[in-house]
Write a protein that holds these residues in place. Structure first.
Motif: not given
Ligand code: ZN
Ligand code: ZN
Length: 824
Positions: A418, A421, A423, A446, A448-449, A451
Motif C-alpha cells: 500500500c 501504509c 501494508n 488497501c 487496511k486504509c 490506499g
Molecule cells: Zn494501506
C-alpha cells in the motif's frame, strides 16, 4: 569374437565428435525416474551463470561432477544428473545496456534483449559441455528465467511470507552507489586502502572549548547525530553532559558516554552519523537518534547536505575539509591505511559501501542459525574440514538477508504494498508466476486504509533463485512421486568460495521449506589457479580459456588434468601435465591396438574360466588388476579421484604395458607354445584391458568408447562402455603363484636393465644364461619359460652351483639370493 583393428594413429578430434553424436542419438545417458531395481543417485549440479562461456574453474568442477555421474551409473545407480543455468544477473544487464544500447527504462524491450542474449549464451555453453563429454540428460535442464522456475521461486517466497519469515523492512542495508542496488552481506567485504584521519574540532555549545574527533569521513558531518566518548576516558570527563555545535551546519548534538567507543583510536572521541558504519547503526538504534540521510542512492550529497547538495562523495569530502581549514577547525590530517567495506562480489566494482535505510525485502536468518548448522552436520562433507567455513559464517551472522535488488532482469518479488501504509499484499498462489511491475494487484485498494496498491519494482537476489536448485530438480510441489525419489539430493558439488552463499542459502531455504536436510554428500572443489600459481585473473594475464587445451590435447587429456585435482584444494592449470595426459592416451591406444591384433582368434564365449591354466605372470597381473580396481573404487566412492586415477595410470603404463605385455609377447608370437598357455595370455590381456577401460571410463569417456566399440562390443552386446557395470576385483589369484610371477617380472626387469646399461639392444638374443639360486628349484620350473621366452635366451640353466667356467656378464639380486651369469 574380436575382429576389429584400431586405426594406427590416435586422432582425438575424430573420435570425440563421433561419440558425442552417438551418445546423443542412442540416448545413452537418459534418466528414467521409474527404472526398476536401481537406487537413485541425484546430483544437484551448480547452474553456471550464463556468461556465454565456461571457464577453467567450470571445467574442473564439472569434470568432477561428470566423473561421479559416470562412476555411479556404472556402479548400478539410476543416476539423475540434470544441468541448469543461472540466468539473472547484473553482468547481463550491463552487456545488454552496452551492446544493444537499450535503456533499462524501456523495461519490456530491455527484458526481451536480456532473454535473447541469455538464450544465445546457453547455446554456446551447452555445446562446450558436450565437448568435454558431459553426460547430463539435457531433457531435465532448467533455466532460472523459465516460467516454471519463476513460479517455484515465488511459491517459496509466499511460503516464507505466510510464516512471518519474509518482511518489508527499512533496516539500513549495504548499498553500492556504483551498481545502484542493495547488496547482501555476502557480497561485500573489507579491503585495506590508504586514507586519512581528519582531526576536527567541534566547538562546545557553552564556549568552554572543543571536542576533537578523528574521522575518515568528514562528508558525513551533515548526518551527525551525536558525539560519543568512553565513560572511563578520564581525558574527557569534563565533556559529559555537554553538547557540541556542528560547524558549517550549525546543528547542536549531544555528547554521550558509551562503552563501545575505542579509546585508542584517533582522539578517542567519535561522531555518530546515519550511517557511517555498522556501529553507527547500533548506536542510532540504542539512543533512538534521528536519521538524516546525506548521501543518496547514486552516491551524491542530498538536500540535507545544504550547499554541498548534488556533489559526489569525494568532492564533498574535499570541500568540507577545505571549509573546516578556513574556519581553523581542522587540527591535523594523518595518513593511514584502513579497512574499507566495498562491493567485493564484483571484482570490477569495489566501490565503497554506503549504509542506506531504503525499504527492502528481507528474509529472517538469525533465528534459524542452530537448525541450519544441525542440518549441515547431518551431511557428509568432502573434505570434512570444509564444514568449518559454514560454521564460521553462520556464527558470525548478525544481519537478516536482504533479498531485493534494484535491477530489471531478475525474478519479480511476488508482493504488492500500500502506497500509504506500506501494508503488504501477497500475490495469490493460483496467479504465480506474476510480475507485479506489470500485472494488476489481487485487490483494488488497501484493505487496511483504502490506499492505492502498488507492485514491487525490485527483483530477487540471484541466490534466491539458485538456493532452491535441489527443489527444482526434484520437482518439489509439482510431482510428489518424483520429489520423493530425488530429494534430498545425493550429492551437491560446489566450490569452497561459495559455501557461505550457495551452500548456506540452499541448506537454509530447503530446510525451512521441506524440514529435511537437502543433501547427503557435499563434494567441495578448490579454485583453478594460473600456471604462475596465482588466481586466474584477467589483470594477471594468466587466464587460459578451455578452448585452447581442448583443441590442442582433446577432452580426455583435459579431463585427466581435472581428475588429478584434490578435494578442496586450489589447483593450478598446467599445459605440461595435459601434454603428458595425452601421452598416456596414446600409450593406451597403442597397447590396445597391439593386443587387439593378438585377440583375433580369441573367443571369450568359448572360455570356461575355471579351466584356464594361468601362468604365474598371468596371476601376477590379475592380482595387480584386482588391487587397482579396489583402489579406484574406494577412492572414487569418496570423491578422491586423484588417488584412483594415479594408481590406475601407474598400473596400466608400468605393470601392464612395460612389464606384463613384454613378458607375455613371446607366448603370442611363438609357434611351439602350448595352446592352453596362449589362451591364458589372451584371457588375461582381454580382461585387463576391458577392466582398465572401465576404470578409465569416467575420466576419459571418448577413447575408452572407441576401443570398447572396436574390441568388446561384439562380445558384450552393450551399446556403450558407459552402460557397462563397474569392475570388481573378481580374479581368484593364488598368492603363491602371484609371488612367483612377481619374481619372474623382476628378473626380466633386472636383465633388461643390465642389457640397456651395457648398450645392448633389448631384443638381442642371449646364447646362454645361468640363474644361480639358493632356494627352492621348483619355483623356477614355472617361470623358466617366461624368462627365456621374453629375453630370447637359447639355453637357460637353473642351478644351485656357480658356473664351472667364466661368463662375461653377471649380476646379483641379493634380496632374492640370485646371481645371474650370461653371455651373448
Ligand atoms: Zn494501506
Ligand atoms: Zn558495485
Amino acid at each position: 569374437m574380436a575382429q576389429f583393428m584400431l586405426p594406427k594413429r590416435y586422432n582425438f578430434k575424430e573420435i570425440e565428435q563421433k561419440w558425442i553424436q552417438y551418445w546423443k542419438e542412442k540416448n545413452i545417458y537418459k534418466f528414467d525416474i521409474n527404472a526398476k531395481d536401481k537406487e537413485i543417485y541425484s546430483i544437484d549440479t551448480p547452474p553456471p551463470f550464463t556468461s556465454g562461456t565456461l571457464h577453467m574453474g567450470h571445467i574442473l568442477n564439472h569434470t568432477w561432477i561428470d566423473l561421479v555421474a559416470r562412476f555411479k551409473r556404472m556402479s548400478g545407480y539410476n543416476v539423475y544428473f540434470p544441468q541448469g543455468y543461472d540466468c539473472h544477473g547484473l553482468p547481463t544487464e550491463l552487456k545488454v545496456e552496452k551492446e544493444f544500447k537499450v535503456s533499462k527504462d524501456d523495461r519490456e524491450e530491455f527484458l526481451k534483449r536480456c532473454i535473447k542474449w541469455t538464450n544465445e549464451a546457453i547455446k554456446k555453453m551447452t555445446s562446450q559441455f558436450d565437448k568435454i563429454g558431459y553426460s547430463t540428460d539435457w531433457q531435465f535442464t532448467y533455466r532460472t528465467m523459465d516460467e516454471r522456475y519463476l513460479r517455484m521461486v515465488q511459491k517459496t517466497l509466499l511460503f516464507f511470507y505466510e510464516r512471518g519469515w519474509l518482511f518489508l523492512g527499512d533496516h539500513p542495508i549495504h548499498w553500492c552507489t556504483q551498481c545502484r542496488t542493495a547488496l547482501a552481506k555476502q557480497e561485500v567485504g573489507y579491503i585495506d586502502t590508504k586514507g586519512k584521519f581528519w582531526y576536527i574540532k567541534l566547538p562546545l555549545t557553552d564556549n568552554s572549548g572543543y571536542a576533537t574527533i578523528a574521522t575518515t569521513r568528514p562528508e558525513l558531518m551533515p548526518s551527525c547525530m551525536a558525539v560519543l566518548i568512553h565513560p572511563d576516558d578520564n581525558r574527557y570527563y569534563h565533556l559529559s553532559q555537554k553538547k557540541v555545535k556542528l560547524p558549517i551546519f550549525n546543528r547542536e548534538v549531544p555528547i554521550i558516554q558509551d562503552a563501545a567507543v575505542d579509546m585508542t583510536v584517533g582522539t578517542g572521541i567519535v561522531y555518530v552519523c546515519t550511517f557511517g558504519d555498522e556501529t553507527d547503526i547500533a548506536w542510532q538504534k540504542n539512543y533512538k537518534l534521528p536519521i538524516i540521510i546525506s548521501i543518496d542512492e547514486q552516491g551524491r550529497m542530498t538536500e540535507a547536505a545544504g550547499k554541498f547538495r548534488g556533489m559526489p562523495i569525494d568532492e564533498a569530502r574535499e570541500t568540507i575539509v577545505n571549509d573546516l581549514k578556513e574556519m581553523n577547525l581542522l587540527e591535523k590530517e594523518e595518513d593511514i591505511t584502513h579497512r574499507v567495506i566495498v562491493h567485493t562480489e564484483r571484482s570490477s566494482c569495489l566501490t565503497p559501501i554506503e549504509y542506506l535505510p531504503i525499504k527492502q525485502w528481507f528474509i529472517s536468518i538469525r533465528p534459524f542459525k542452530e537448525e541450519i548448522l544441525d542440518a549441515a552436520y547431518k551431511m557428509n562433507w568432502f573434505p570434512p574440514t570444509m564444514i568449518k567455513r559454514l560454521e564460521d559464517w553462520v556464527e558470525s551472522l548478525e544481519w537478516d538477508w536482504v533479498i531485493s535488488r534494484q535491477r530489471v532482469f531478475g525474478t519479480p518479488i511476488p508482493f504488492y504494498t500500500c502506497e500509504k501504509c506500506s501494508n503488504v499484499i501477497p500475490a495469490k498462489d493460483a496467479d504465480i508466476p506474476i510480475d507485479p511491475r506489470v500485472d494488476p494487484p489481487p485487490l483494488s485498494k488497501c484493505p487496511k486504509c483504502g490506499g492505492k496498491i502498488i507492485g514491487t519494482v525490485d527483483v530477487c537476489d540471484c541466490w534466491i533463485d539458485s538456493s532452491i536448485t535441489p527443489l527444482i530438480i526434484s520437482k518439489w510441489s509439482e510431482d510428489e512421486n518424483f520429489f520423493k525419489k530425488t530429494y534430498p539430493s545425493s550429492m551437491r558439488p560446489q566450490g569452497y568460495e561459495i559455501i557461505r552463499t550457495w551452500a548456506f542459502y540452499t541448506i537454509f531455504r530447503c530446510l525451512k521449506l521441506t524440514n529435511l536436510p537437502c543433501f547427503r554428500d557435499l563434494m567441495i572443489n578448490g579454485m583453478v589457479a594460473g600456471t604462475d600459481g596465482r588466481k586466474m585473473s584477467k589483470s594477471y594475464g594468466n587466464v587460459v580459456e578451455p578452448e585452447k587445451p581442448l583443441e590442442k590435447f582433446g577432452a580426455d587429456a583435459l579431463r585427466q588434468w581435472g581428475g588429478l585435482g584434490t578435494l578442496g584444494d586450489d589447483y593450478p592449470y598446467n599445459d605440461k601435465e595435459i601434454e603428458y595426459n595425452l601421452k598416456f592416451l596414446t600409450k593406451l591406444w597403442n597397447a590396445c591396438r597391439f593386443t587387439s591384433a593378438h585377440l583375433n582368434n580369441f573367443d571369450i564365449k568359448k572360455i570356461t574360466e575355471a579351466k584356464i591354466e594361468l601362468t604365474p605372470i598371468d596371476e601376477w597381473i590379475l592380482s595387480k588388476l584386482n588391487n587397482v580396481i579396489k583402489i579406484a573404487t574406494e577412492s572414487f566412492t569418496t570423491y578422491n579421484f586423484h588417488t584412483g586415477l594415479s594408481a590406475f595410470r601407474q598400473f596400466f603404463w608400468h605393470d601392464f604395458c612395460d612389464n606384463y605385455l613384454e613378458a607375455v609377447k613371446y607366448r603370442l608370437y611363438a609357434e611351439k607354445i602350448d595352446p592352453a598357455q596362449i589362451i591364458a595370455g589372451q584371457y588375461s590381456i582381454y580382461n585387463v584391458i576391458l577392466d582398465s577401460l572401465k576404470i578409465f571410463a569416467p575420466i576419459a569417456p571418448f577413447i575408452v568408447e572407441e576401443i570398447y566399440q572396436s574390441i568388446y562390443k561384439k562380445d558384450l552386446q552393450i551399446p556403450s562402455i558407459h552402460l557397462n557395470s563397474w569392475p570388481t576385483p573378481r580374479y581368484k589369484v593364488r598368492e603363491q603363484l602371484d609371488q612367483i610371477g612377481a619374481l619372474s617380472i623382476k628378473i626380466i626387469g633386472e636383465f633388461r636393465k643390465e642389457k640397456s646399461n651395457k648398450g645392448i639392444p633389448l631384443n638381442t638374443p642371449i646364447k646362454k644364461a645361468i640363474i644361480q639360486i639358493a632356494g627352492d628349484r621348483k619355483v623356477f620350473d614355472q617361470i623358466e619359460k617366461d624368462i627365456s621366452g621374453t629375453l630370447k635366451i637359447d639355453e637357460l640353466i637353473i642351478s644351485h652351483d656357480p658356473p664351472a667356467r667364466f661368463f662375461h656378464n653377471s649380476f646379483e639380486m641379493p634380496e632374492e639370493k640370485i646371481i645371474i651369469h650370461w653371455e651373448l
